[in-house]
Design a protein around this motif. Structure first.
Motif: not given
Ligand SMILES: [Zn+2]
Length: 413
Positions: A48, A80-81, A114-115, A142
């Motif tokens: 991501h 990250d990441m 993603e976050e 990850e």
């Protein structure tokens, strides 16, 4: 990144950019390096591109510039990441430029969202809309990696094999309310409080997957204390409640052993001088692989045992977490490389209590593994927090490791 890939020799049809009109500033890409063996199923590299918010004024250094200092790369996303994203792009470029023809087709998917809940999630979108583009025998993501002793020495490497699913529920109580000068026991806030107290005291049943059984056996054997002994015992005999009690004292292990649900947000009442007409809480559950969203809801209802407390699902509704198999064809090559790069360091399979995009790929039948290689420090390297950083050695040794790992998998197909 598309430009880097194309200047390395990838053609226009090897690189697909994707986005949707509602989110013009988000999107991602899929790049494909064709394999030579038609019978070999492709493999997928996943990453991501988005990061957690960072407030410039809170950081010591500019979070949005890559700063090298004292052997570390600093910047939001360094750990990250983006380090792994850069490694994947770098690997695809090296493979192309060196004329490498893998047996398997190697696919790279770089995604967004993603976050952040309710962002445009690129992995979910690809799984739902372009499954043929990312179809693969398995994916690397990850979630795995090494840990140092805090002084630069790698002491353990992990491969993530499975994760829990995150799902929110709303508990709500309603009441006729009235004037607060003449209270009665029947009260929306008290009723919700009683439900939350029952939730606090409710323990979901202990479970093991192949991954967590292997984890507790291996990680337990590496410790010379009571906890280590209990971990090994539990891996052999899940019914040993004394061992379970010892292992569950560790908050991470407690969560690795079961579904957990916890109150995270609270609202209620409408005036200082009124009896509450409504009270509600958000409950965040981390659902054990194989358990369902509906089954967890039913367990909450049963634990609360009060028909006046409504328990409803809060969108987005996540797919059921499917644990990937502990496949020797995946674990074997990773173990081989860990022995080469980090002699004497164990490779431990882990199940994450947090969630990654892996869940969306697993929902369409692609097992996802969090790759070992790069590593972090025991303090967590500022991931999701301040002064995020990744050591240069982790980035560059991790790059070599992952290049080798991808080749081992790609040539084995
Ligand atoms: Zn991440």
């Amino acid at each position: 990144m598309a430009a880097h890939l194309k200047s390395a020799g990838y053609g226009d049809r090897d690189v697909t950019l994707f986005s949707v009109p509602e989110h013009p500033k988000e999107g991602g890409l899929v790049a494909i390096l064709a394999g030579s063996k038609k019978t070999a199923k492709p493999m997928l590299l996943l990453g991501h591109l988005d990061v957690v918010e960072a407030k410039r004024e809170d950081w010591t250094r500019d979070p949005f510039a890559l700063i090298e200092e004292n052997g570390y790369f600093y910047g939001r996303g360094a750990a990250d990441m983006k380090a792994m994203d850069a490694t994947w792009v770098d690997a695809m470029i090296r493979f192309k430029q060196s004329g490498y023809r893998p047996h398997r087709t190697i696919k790279l998917a770089l995604t967004c969202g993603e976050e952040t809940t309710f962002a445009f999630n690129g992995a979910q979108w690809l799984a739902n809309n372009r499954p043929e583009l990312i179809s693969a025998a398995f994916a690397l993501n990850e979630g795995g990696g090494g840990r140092t002793d805090g002084h630069g020495k790698v002491v353990v490497e992990s491969i993530q094999v499975g994760e829990k699913a995150s799902q929110n529920y709303r508990l709500e109580t309603v009441n006729a309310g009235g004037h607060s000068s003449i209270p009665i026991r029947d009260n929306a806030i008290y009723e919700l409080s009683d439900a939350l107290t029952k939730l606090r005291d409710h323990e979901f049943p202990m479970q093991l997957t192949d991954t967590t059984r292997a984890f507790f056996a291996k990680a337990g054997a590496a410790r010379a204390d009571e906890l280590g002994q209990a971990m090994v015992t539990l891996s052999k005999n899940p019914g040993d409640s004394a061992a379970e009690a010892i292992v569950s004292k560790d908050r991470s292990y407690h969560s690795m052993l079961r579904t957990t649900c916890v109150a995270t947000l609270l609202e209620g009442g409408h005036a200082n001088n009124a009896l509450p007409q409504r009270a509600a809480a958000n409950v965040n559950c981390r659902i054990f692989p194989g358990d369902t969203v509906e089954g967890t809801q039913a367990a909450l209802v049963a634990a609360i045992a009060d028909p006046n407390v409504k328990v409803t699902l809060v969108p987005p509704i996540r797919p059921i977490a499917v644990p990937p198999p502990l496949d020797p064809a995946i674990i074997g090559p990773a173990e081989k490389l860990v022995a080469k790069y980090f002699p004497g360091v164990p490779l431990v399979p882990t199940m994450s209590t947090g969630a990654t995009d892996g869940i969306f790929l697993e929902a369409i039948g692609i097992p996802v593994y969090g790759a070992p290689g790069g590593w972090g420090d025991p303090d967590g390297n500022g991931v999701h927090g301040l002064n995020e950083r990744r050591s240069l050695r982790s980035v560059f040794v991790g790059r070599d490791f992952l290049n080798d790992l991808v080749k081992l998998y790609a040539d084995a197909g």
